[in-house]
Design an enzyme around this catalytic site. Structure first.
Site, PDB file in Angstrom:
ATOM      1  N   ALA A 256       0.864  -1.185   0.000  1.00  0.00           N
ATOM      2  CA  ALA A 256       0.000   0.000   0.000  1.00  0.00           C
ATOM      3  C   ALA A 256       0.898   1.233   0.000  1.00  0.00           C
ATOM      4  O   ALA A 256       1.402   1.654   1.037  1.00  0.00           O
ATOM      5  CB  ALA A 256      -0.909  -0.009   1.227  1.00  0.00           C
ATOM      6  N   ASP A 432       5.716   1.275   2.196  1.00  0.00           N
ATOM      7  CA  ASP A 432       4.584   0.361   2.283  1.00  0.00           C
ATOM      8  C   ASP A 432       3.786   0.767   3.520  1.00  0.00           C
ATOM      9  O   ASP A 432       4.198   0.518   4.652  1.00  0.00           O
ATOM     10  CB  ASP A 432       5.079  -1.079   2.392  1.00  0.00           C
ATOM     11  CG  ASP A 432       3.948  -2.100   2.341  1.00  0.00           C
ATOM     12  OD1 ASP A 432       2.784  -1.715   2.565  1.00  0.00           O
ATOM     13  OD2 ASP A 432       4.234  -3.287   2.079  1.00  0.00           O
ATOM     14  N   HIS A 433       2.635   1.401   3.275  1.00  0.00           N
ATOM     15  CA  HIS A 433       1.860   1.975   4.376  1.00  0.00           C
ATOM     16  C   HIS A 433       1.270   0.908   5.292  1.00  0.00           C
ATOM     17  O   HIS A 433       0.828   1.219   6.405  1.00  0.00           O
ATOM     18  CB  HIS A 433       0.729   2.837   3.803  1.00  0.00           C
ATOM     19  CG  HIS A 433       0.386   4.033   4.649  1.00  0.00           C
ATOM     20  ND1 HIS A 433       0.700   4.119   5.984  1.00  0.00           N
ATOM     21  CD2 HIS A 433      -0.257   5.190   4.348  1.00  0.00           C
ATOM     22  CE1 HIS A 433       0.263   5.269   6.463  1.00  0.00           C
ATOM     23  NE2 HIS A 433      -0.309   5.931   5.503  1.00  0.00           N
ATOM     24  N   ARG A 434       1.261  -0.345   4.867  1.00  0.00           N
ATOM     25  CA  ARG A 434       0.819  -1.417   5.759  1.00  0.00           C
ATOM     26  C   ARG A 434       1.791  -1.587   6.922  1.00  0.00           C
ATOM     27  O   ARG A 434       1.405  -2.038   8.009  1.00  0.00           O
ATOM     28  CB  ARG A 434       0.718  -2.748   4.997  1.00  0.00           C
ATOM     29  CG  ARG A 434      -0.230  -2.746   3.819  1.00  0.00           C
ATOM     30  CD  ARG A 434      -0.151  -4.069   3.074  1.00  0.00           C
ATOM     31  NE  ARG A 434       1.221  -4.369   2.679  1.00  0.00           N
ATOM     32  CZ  ARG A 434       1.641  -5.579   2.313  1.00  0.00           C
ATOM     33  NH1 ARG A 434       0.795  -6.601   2.312  1.00  0.00           N
ATOM     34  NH2 ARG A 434       2.897  -5.772   1.947  1.00  0.00           N
TER      35      ARG A 434
END
Length: 463
Positions: A256, A432-434
């Protein structure tokens, strides 16, 4: 003359298949032992495979662009004066079958299930659940480490799973279907030669989509091809471009992404680099800015170890790397490749500069070594003279962050209470925003910028 079948060898840990990039021999050619025969690209490197012994090429199997599994016959040789080292003919294992047809229900007694259409109806029970007779077995299934781990967790024997992936590879979906089919109501697996268990219900139970035992939803149909136009030329997506095609799609559909952009005043760094160039030239090294950026990234990663990491989606774990192996994106005629600068924390500025030159030169010549690919923990990509304003680089999955470096330009900057002309470089970082929260990404960017704007601090903390 003896017939010898040469199979694609195991050319690296975790490698189960390779794409044929080019043939260097043809049927009828005579070859000597270790003579180059074929170039094969894997997920990790492009390797040249040599002849196993002296002989004459009888047959080459596979065309350029074909993906072949490890253990498949690549070349058939007539070997002069020695017995065949292997028996001719196909391997004893059963060939991987085609993918099962899309599950469906019709009016003639066919019942849709997670294992395909089941045609045989029990006498007297036209709508009863069917008996699943599945004697498929493959002694050497092809599967990725993540798929094998999933199979162990679900208690699925990979040797009994029918593969639907490319080149007969078992996919995660295959394993999940097998596990679901074993639990699905009304489906009774039967070993060959054994009697079926009694069935006490004449009602067929068909799971809803998403429930255990349900047939998978059909994959979305590919887009319609563009209408032809005069002068069109179709270029196959092969070799390195195919790997980029696959890896970029996987990265964008898995991680993400969010991107953070900031500017960095590298006026002081320019001075350090200009003074260091003289010393570097005495060592035969052309000193650029990238080695300083690598050192600044490593120093910032020490303070933010979550970013020096990869994500294991199958295990739902973050793997924080104990070493600092920095991927250096290099533009080549075939496409972007990412050789890895190993142990950047243990190298000096001059050593990093020399190593980057080697990696870049070998990549552009198409000679990147296998040991220089894969396993990076963070990637830096430089847009060089075509730096633009900013970009949104794609994370080099399974890593969790990437740094994009842009062209240094003269710009007005505030110095004390005055506006002066400074050397400014924009940095674009994607995360990676996760895994990485916004404030963590911004703090990491500030650390990198701080080291580049105050190179004395970087030199003082350097190990």
């Amino acid at each position: 003359m003896s017939r010898f079948e040469f199979k694609l060898p195991d050319i690296g840990e975790g490698v189960t298949e390779g794409e044929i990039v080019s043939w260097l021999v043809a049927a009828g050619d005579s070859v000597t032992e270790n003579q180059d025969m074929v170039e094969v690209m894997t997920d990790k490197a492009t390797v040249t495979i040599g002849a196993p012994k002296n002989g004459k090429i009888v047959e080459v199997r596979g065309s350029v662009g074909d993906v072949v599994p490890v253990g498949s016959v690549l070349v058939v040789l007539d070997v002069d004066g020695e017995a065949s080292a292997r028996k001719s003919g196909p391997p004893s294992q059963k060939p991987a079958p085609a993918a099962a047809p899309e599950p469906k229900a019709d009016g003639g007694g066919t019942v849709a299930s997670a294992v395909g259409d089941l045609k045989d109806v029990l006498p007297g029970l036209p709508n009863a659940p069917r008996i699943v007779q599945d004697d498929y077995r493959n002694e050497k299934p092809l599967a990725s480490p993540a798929t094998r781990k999933l199979a162990r967790e679900l208690g699925v024997d990979l040797q009994t799973v029918r593969p639907t992936g490319d080149a007969g590879r078992v996919t995660r979906e295959d394993v999940e279907r097998k596990a679901a089919a074993a639990k699905a109501p009304g489906l009774v697996p039967v070993a060959p030669g054994s009697a079926p268990a009694p069935i006490h219900s004449a009602q067929t139970v068909r799971p809803s989509p998403g429930e255990p035992g349900a047939a998978p939803r059909p994959a979305p149909r590919p887009a319609e091809p563009p209408p032809p136009a005069r002068g069109d030329q179709r270029v196959p997506i092969r070799g390195l471009r195919k790997r980029i095609y696959e890896n970029m799609a996987r990265a964008k559909h898995t991680a993400a992404h969010f991107t953070y952009v900031d500017e960095c005043n590298v006026t002081a760094l320019r001075g350090v680099r200009e003074r260091g160039k003289v010393l570097a030239e005495a060592e035969g090294i052309s000193l650029q800015y990238l080695p300083f950026i690598v050192k600044a990234v490593v120093a910032a990663l020490r303070r933010h170890p979550t970013l020096n990491a990869v994500v294991d989606d199958a295990a739902m774990e973050i793997v924080q790397r104990g070493s600092y192996d920095i991927g250096i994106a290099v533009a080549t005629d075939s496409g972007l490749t990412v050789p890895v600068l190993r142990g950047a924390d243990r190298l000096s500025i001059l050593e990093i500069s020399r190593e980057i030159d080697r990696l870049a030169s070998e990549a552009r010549a198409g000679k990147t070594r296998r040991e220089d690919l894969g396993g990076s923990s963070f990637t830096i990509t430089s847009l060089g003279r075509q730096g633009g304003l900013f970009a949104t680089p794609v994370v080099n999955y399974p890593e969790v962050a990437i740094l994009g470096v842009h062209q240094i330009k003269k710009r007005p900057v505030v110095q004390g209470d005055e506006i002066v002309i400074g050397d400014v470089m924009l940095l674009s970082l994607s995360f990676d925003h996760r895994i990485i929260d916004g404030h963590v990404g911004a703090a990491f960017a500030a650390e990198v910028i701080g080291y580049l704007e105050t190179p004395e601090k970087l030199l003082l903390e350097m190990r």
